[in-house]
Enzyme design. Structure first.
Site, mmCIF file in Angstrom:
data_model
loop_
_atom_site.group_PDB
_atom_site.id
_atom_site.type_symbol
_atom_site.label_atom_id
_atom_site.label_comp_id
_atom_site.label_asym_id
_atom_site.label_seq_id
_atom_site.Cartn_x
_atom_site.Cartn_y
_atom_site.Cartn_z
ATOM 1 N N ASP A 1 35.550 59.787 -27.930
ATOM 2 C CA ASP A 1 35.991 59.129 -30.032
ATOM 3 C C ASP A 1 34.831 58.103 -30.269
ATOM 4 O O ASP A 1 35.522 57.127 -31.322
ATOM 5 C CB ASP A 1 36.992 58.255 -29.472
ATOM 6 N N HIS B 1 5.422 57.415 -24.525
ATOM 7 C CA HIS B 1 6.663 57.532 -24.987
ATOM 8 C C HIS B 1 7.628 56.562 -23.815
ATOM 9 O O HIS B 1 8.392 57.018 -24.414
ATOM 10 C CB HIS B 1 7.140 58.668 -25.465
ATOM 11 N N ASP C 1 5.254 50.132 -29.211
ATOM 12 C CA ASP C 1 4.922 51.036 -30.510
ATOM 13 C C ASP C 1 6.682 50.547 -30.801
ATOM 14 O O ASP C 1 7.633 51.148 -30.671
ATOM 15 C CB ASP C 1 4.867 51.958 -29.846
ATOM 16 N N ASP D 1 5.171 52.722 -38.630
ATOM 17 C CA ASP D 1 4.961 53.154 -37.387
ATOM 18 C C ASP D 1 3.971 52.769 -37.011
ATOM 19 O O ASP D 1 2.958 52.860 -37.067
ATOM 20 C CB ASP D 1 4.972 54.734 -37.042
ATOM 21 N N HIS E 1 -3.366 61.833 -26.885
ATOM 22 C CA HIS E 1 -2.982 62.811 -27.965
ATOM 23 C C HIS E 1 -3.520 63.041 -29.078
ATOM 24 O O HIS E 1 -4.363 62.641 -29.281
ATOM 25 C CB HIS E 1 -1.539 61.968 -28.581
ATOM 26 N N HIS F 1 -0.112 61.209 -37.666
ATOM 27 C CA HIS F 1 0.400 62.464 -38.396
ATOM 28 C C HIS F 1 1.445 62.031 -39.520
ATOM 29 O O HIS F 1 1.119 60.633 -40.402
ATOM 30 C CB HIS F 1 2.593 62.199 -37.773
ATOM 31 N N HIS G 1 7.830 60.713 -37.716
ATOM 32 C CA HIS G 1 7.494 62.328 -38.080
ATOM 33 C C HIS G 1 7.618 63.373 -38.716
ATOM 34 O O HIS G 1 7.968 63.988 -39.298
ATOM 35 C CB HIS G 1 6.892 62.549 -36.938
ATOM 36 N N GLU H 1 -3.842 56.151 -35.479
ATOM 37 C CA GLU H 1 -3.494 55.665 -34.465
ATOM 38 C C GLU H 1 -4.113 56.367 -32.833
ATOM 39 O O GLU H 1 -3.038 56.710 -32.263
ATOM 40 C CB GLU H 1 -1.341 55.688 -33.460
ATOM 41 N N TYR I 1 -5.579 55.621 -22.396
ATOM 42 C CA TYR I 1 -4.254 55.100 -21.304
ATOM 43 C C TYR I 1 -5.037 55.416 -19.934
ATOM 44 O O TYR I 1 -5.112 56.329 -19.478
ATOM 45 C CB TYR I 1 -3.407 55.808 -21.439
ATOM 46 N N ARG J 1 -2.953 51.135 -27.045
ATOM 47 C CA ARG J 1 -3.396 52.237 -29.137
ATOM 48 C C ARG J 1 -3.076 50.911 -29.785
ATOM 49 O O ARG J 1 -2.583 49.878 -29.388
ATOM 50 C CB ARG J 1 -1.546 53.075 -29.047
ATOM 51 N N GLU K 1 -2.105 51.122 -34.004
ATOM 52 C CA GLU K 1 -1.596 51.702 -34.514
ATOM 53 C C GLU K 1 -1.106 51.209 -36.232
ATOM 54 O O GLU K 1 -0.487 50.494 -36.645
ATOM 55 C CB GLU K 1 -0.276 52.639 -33.999
HETATM 56 N N1 GLY Z 1 6.325 55.969 -32.973
HETATM 57 C C1 GLY Z 1 5.813 57.494 -32.303
HETATM 58 C C2 GLY Z 1 4.510 57.797 -33.167
HETATM 59 O O1 GLY Z 1 3.553 56.784 -32.681
HETATM 60 O O2 GLY Z 1 4.084 58.641 -33.583
HETATM 61 MN MN MN Z 2 3.070 57.251 -35.095
HETATM 62 MN MN MN Z 3 4.135 54.770 -33.437
#
Ligand code: GLY
Ligand code: MN
Ligand code: MN
Length: 434
Positions: A36, A239, A256, A267, A346, A350, A357, A380, A384, A402, A404
């Site tokens: 529900d 993540h 993040d 972001d 990574h 993006h 994204h 970004e 790590y 990181r 970003e």
């Molecule tokens: N927050 C996801 C990324 O940085 O791509």
């Molecule tokens: Mn990002």
């Molecule tokens: Mn991010």
């Protein structure tokens, strides 16, 4: 956002479609969370981009040149009982009056009306595969017309992916979109600053996450994606979203988090010491990631390729890792062999827009896309180093960094939309000491 902005987008799309075409775009279905209870409804980004209409159960139709109006919206009818229980509806009247539709109909009438609209058109702009149930209905409408061919009816011959055109439009942000994205970045920056100032050893990760929710919500927005608040070993999980561990003195905290403001995402990532002072090892890794990020941002200008910022970041990071003794060998060879990948797994960014994204092709044919004014991307890089990393001295363990930012391509270079949030070591330590 002004209704004119949505109208301009529809006009632009109709120009690209040509006169004997029709575009059909349903919004998202509602998603059940549990018995529900649905998840809060968020319209499909393409649908909202073209309509500004945020109710579920709606279908946009564009029929360029149609005598009784080019822009049609099918939506839920007004219903006093339903509205008492579940909230207001625009209804077809509201779709015309408030949302600029030329013509609007109750959604339950779509079976009667849509085949007639398809009949006189050669080409249908529609994205197959993203709403399987609607795909079937569309096919049945087309087949219904085909069966009437002896009565002189003509079904459309060509089906073209609508998404392809809309996504290319979305890649280039207008002045109005850039204004909203700047606001989103500022709200998120404020939240990050607040977290830096409130952070103390012994707090739980979710206590800081709560500060983000507070700042996002009081500006009318919400998180653009689940916030990542990870201390120590959790900073090394890209993540990580559990956010349920205590923050320890001496650890790095990676956050993040970004708000979605008026359907546009920010972001932003910052990494800082839980106790407010970087250790010598943390400082070295942080400065290296920052140098890589600054070098990558310098590669953001019109005419440069999508991949240039990534290449710059990888080069700086590899050279730095050799200097710190974390990699051994010659930088060009290590870059070629992707030796950095162990610590930097990574890519450097993006596209960013209505989706975190965001849509838009990264390559055109086999070539990386060329950056153009109005595009927005994240930059970004990160490093790590989880505890137990083989052959890595203990002093580096559990450092996850990181950095970003959200970057707009301008006419002559770049503009960092998230520039109001400090990232230099001295500035972060000063902010945390207050
Ligand atoms: N927050 C996801 C990324 O940085 O791509
Ligand atoms: Mn990002
Ligand atoms: Mn991010």
């Amino acid at each position: 956002m002004d209704q004119k902005e949505f109208a301009r987008r529809r006009k632009q799309l109709m120009r690209m479609m040509g006169p004997d075409a029709i575009a059909i775009l349903p919004t998202n279905p509602e998603q059940p969370r549990n018995r529900d209870v649905d998840y809060p409804f968020r319209p499909d980004s393409d649908f909202y981009y073209l309509t500004g209409f945020a109710e579920p159960e709606a279908v946009m139709v564009l029929a360029p040149g149609r005598e009784h109006g080019e822009y049609l919206l099918f939506c839920r009818d007004r219903d006093p009982t339903m509205e008492t229980w579940h909230g207001r509806r625009a209804g077809p009247e509201g779709a015309v009056e408030k949302f600029g539709a030329d013509d609007a109909f109750p959604i339950q009438d779509i079976n009667e009306i849509l085949p007639g609209l398809l009949e006189s058109r050669e080409r249908v702009f529609y994205t197959m595969g993203s709403a399987p149930e609607f795909d079937h209905r569309l096919i049945s409408w087309v087949n219904r017309i085909r069966r009437q061919s002896r009565a002189g009816k003509h079904a459309p011959d060509e089906f073209i992916s609508l998404e392809h055109f809309v996504h290319d439009m979305r890649l280039y942000k207008s002045r109005a979109e850039i204004r909203v994205m700047r606001q989103a970045a500022n709200i998120s920056a404020r939240a990050h600053k607040r977290a830096m100032q409130l952070c103390r050893p012994g707090m739980m990760e979710y206590e800081l996450e709560a500060e983000f929710l507070h700042e996002f919500r009081r500006a009318g927005g919400e998180p653009a994606y689940p916030s990542i608040v990870g201390g120590g070993e959790n900073a090394c999980i890209l993540h990580y979203t559990e956010n349920n561990a205590p923050l320890k003195d001496g650890d790095i905290l990676l956050i993040d988090a970004g708000t979605e403001h008026e359907y546009y995402a920010s972001d932003i990532t910052r990494s800082f010491p839980v106790n407010g002072r970087f250790s010598k090892a943390q400082r070295a890794i942080y400065q290296l990631v920052l140098d890589a990020q600054l070098a990558a941002i310098e590669e953001v200008y019109p005419g440069n390729t999508w991949n240039a910022p990534h290449d710059a970041a990888v080069k700086v990071i590899t050279r730095g890792l050799v200097k710190l003794g974390l990699l051994k060998g010659r930088t060009p060879t290590l870059v070629r062999e992707r030796a950095y990948h162990r610590f930097y797994m990574h890519r450097t960014g993006h596209w960013l827009g209505m989706d975190v994204h965001d849509v838009g092709d990264y390559k055109v044919g086999d070539e990386w896309r060329v950056l153009e004014p109005g595009m927005v991307l994240t930059v970004e890089p990160g490093l790590y180093i989880p505890a137990g990393s083989k052959g890595v001295a203990r002093k580096w363990w559990n450092i996850g960094i990181r950095i970003e930012d959200d970057v707009l391509v301008t006419r002559d270079g770049y503009d960092v939309l998230s520039k109001n949030l400090p990232k230099e070591i001295d500035a972060i330590e000063a902010l945390m000491a207050r």
